[in-house]
Design an enzyme around this catalytic site. Structure first.
Site, PDB file in Angstrom:
ATOM      1  N   ASP A 112       0.847  -1.197   0.000  1.00 13.22           N
ATOM      2  CA  ASP A 112       0.000   0.000   0.000  1.00 13.22           C
ATOM      3  C   ASP A 112       0.886   1.251   0.000  1.00 13.22           C
ATOM      4  OD1 ASP A 112      -2.354   1.460   0.186  1.00 13.22           O
ATOM      5  OD2 ASP A 112      -2.446   1.325   2.382  1.00 13.22           O
ATOM      6  N   GLY A 147      -8.859   5.998   2.001  1.00 19.43           N
ATOM      7  CA  GLY A 147      -9.546   6.691   3.099  1.00 19.43           C
ATOM      8  C   GLY A 147     -10.957   6.155   3.282  1.00 19.43           C
ATOM      9  N   GLY A 148     -11.097   4.842   3.183  1.00 18.25           N
ATOM     10  CA  GLY A 148     -12.426   4.225   3.218  1.00 18.25           C
ATOM     11  C   GLY A 148     -13.088   4.190   4.587  1.00 18.25           C
TER      12      GLY A 148
HETATM   13  O1  G3H Z   1      -4.296   3.068   1.974  1.00 14.41           O
HETATM   14  C1  G3H Z   1      -5.028   2.861   2.944  1.00 14.41           C
HETATM   15  C2  G3H Z   1      -6.268   3.557   3.129  1.00 14.41           C
HETATM   16  O2  G3H Z   1      -6.433   4.567   2.234  1.00 14.41           O
HETATM   17  C3  G3H Z   1      -6.851   3.612   4.473  1.00 14.41           C
HETATM   18  O3  G3H Z   1      -7.425   4.826   4.854  1.00 14.41           O
HETATM   19  O4  G3H Z   1      -7.244   4.699   7.310  1.00 14.41           O
HETATM   20  O5  G3H Z   1      -8.746   6.292   6.237  1.00 14.41           O
HETATM   21  O6  G3H Z   1      -9.264   3.870   6.185  1.00 14.41           O
HETATM   22  P1  G3H Z   1      -8.206   4.926   6.231  1.00 14.41           P
HETATM   23 ZN    ZN Z   2      -4.463   5.089   1.227  1.00 17.22          ZN
END
Ligand code: G3H
Ligand code: ZN
Length: 289
Positions: free
Chosen positions: A84, A208-209
């Site tokens: 990631d 950013g889920g």
């Molecule tokens: O790459 C990981 C995500 O975009 C996670 O974002 O922590 O806001 O769920 P989050």
């Molecule tokens: Zn991310």
């Protein structure tokens, strides 16, 4: 055996659902997600930030842990192990050589031309190893494991161009933010998402889920989001459950050995499964293995 994410996100894009990408930190995280995915017949992507990889020892340790669990827990649903927000070609190559099946090259901090050139460069190596690649244009707001973004919206001209390189999925800034959404946040920019999807017509990734209202998640999927990254939401669920256990004083119960780490970590581990089940229900990916 690990698979790359290409077929998963392609099927999701064609059938209008999204694959969950869940960030892992340790054995408990990995086991909880794999077990929940297996029970609900859900294909899944395990994501590791560079920080999480470092925390766990390195990419070889992560691959060893995941492959061991796949075999010994008899996991038969499709599972991809994904780097990631990979910040460099070197890190992406290191993960591929260790056995990762998917990588993200996040060149969003670079000038676009350089981002495009490096994405193309890593694609050559990734293709040789049948590893899927995620690229990013614009940027995600907020901060995740030291990766900071200004939330710049993705550009449809760039989306059209980078989509032709052979990447499997494209992340873009669409008003999404890493971590907890701030009070002032007004929601995802669906106009941007529509324009980007029209330009690239390929699986797109929503970073950013965590903390996006359900109706916005569902609308985003209908507009071409085929992979949703979740990290913070799992951390909060784990935190809350662990806190409850400790506040109830169960860790102090010597008679039942409440201090045993396997007991201490169990409520959080169960909470991770519940969060996985709830979110994959929203994403529509359950039963799609
Ligand atoms: O790459 C990981 C995500 O975009 C996670 O974002 O922590 O806001 O769920 P989050
Ligand atoms: Zn991310």
């Amino acid at each position: 055996r690990l698979v790359n994410a290409t077929a998963m996100v392609k099927a999701a894009h064609e059938n209008k659902y999204a694959i969950g990408h869940f960030n892992i930190n340790n054995l408990e995280w990995t086991k909880a997600i794999l077990e929940a995915a297996q029970v609900s017949n859900t294909p899944v992507i395990l994501g590791t930030s560079e920080g999480a990889i470092k925390y766990m020892g390195g990419p070889i340790t992560v691959v060893g842990m995941v492959n061991g669990l796949l075999e010994e827990l008899n996991i038969s649903v499709p599972v991809a192990l994904h780097l990631d927000h990979g910040q460099s070609i070197e890190m992406a190559k290191k993960c591929i050589l260790a056995g990762y099946s998917s990588i993200m090259f996040d060149g969003s901090h670079l000038p676009y031309e350089e981002n495009l050139a490096k994405t193309k460069e890593i694609l050559i190596f990734a293709n040789e190893h049948e590893v899927s690649v995620e690229a990013e244009i614009g940027s995600i707001g907020g901060e995740e494991d030291g990766v900071v973004g200004n939330g710049e919206l993705g550009d449809p001209i760039q989306a059209a161009e980078i989509s032709k390189t052979g990447i499997a999925m494209l992340a873009a800034g669409i008003g999404n933010i890493h971590g907890k959404y701030p009070e002032w946040w007004t929601g995802l920019s669906f106009d941007t998402l529509k324009d980007l999807q029209a330009a690239c017509n390929m699986p797109m990734v929503l970073h950013g889920g965590s903390g996006i209202p359900q109706d916005q998640v569902i609308k985003a999927i209908s507009l071409g989001i085929s992979k949703i990254n979740v990290n913070t939401e799992l951390q909060l669920a784990f935190r809350d459950a662990t806190r409850k256990y400790i506040e109830a004083g169960k860790d102090l119960d010597d008679a039942s050995k409440g201090f045993d780490p396997r007991k201490l970590l169990n409520p959080g581990y169960q909470a991770l499964k519940e969060t996985f089940n709830e979110l994959t229900g929203w994403f529509g990916c359950q039963g799609k293995a």
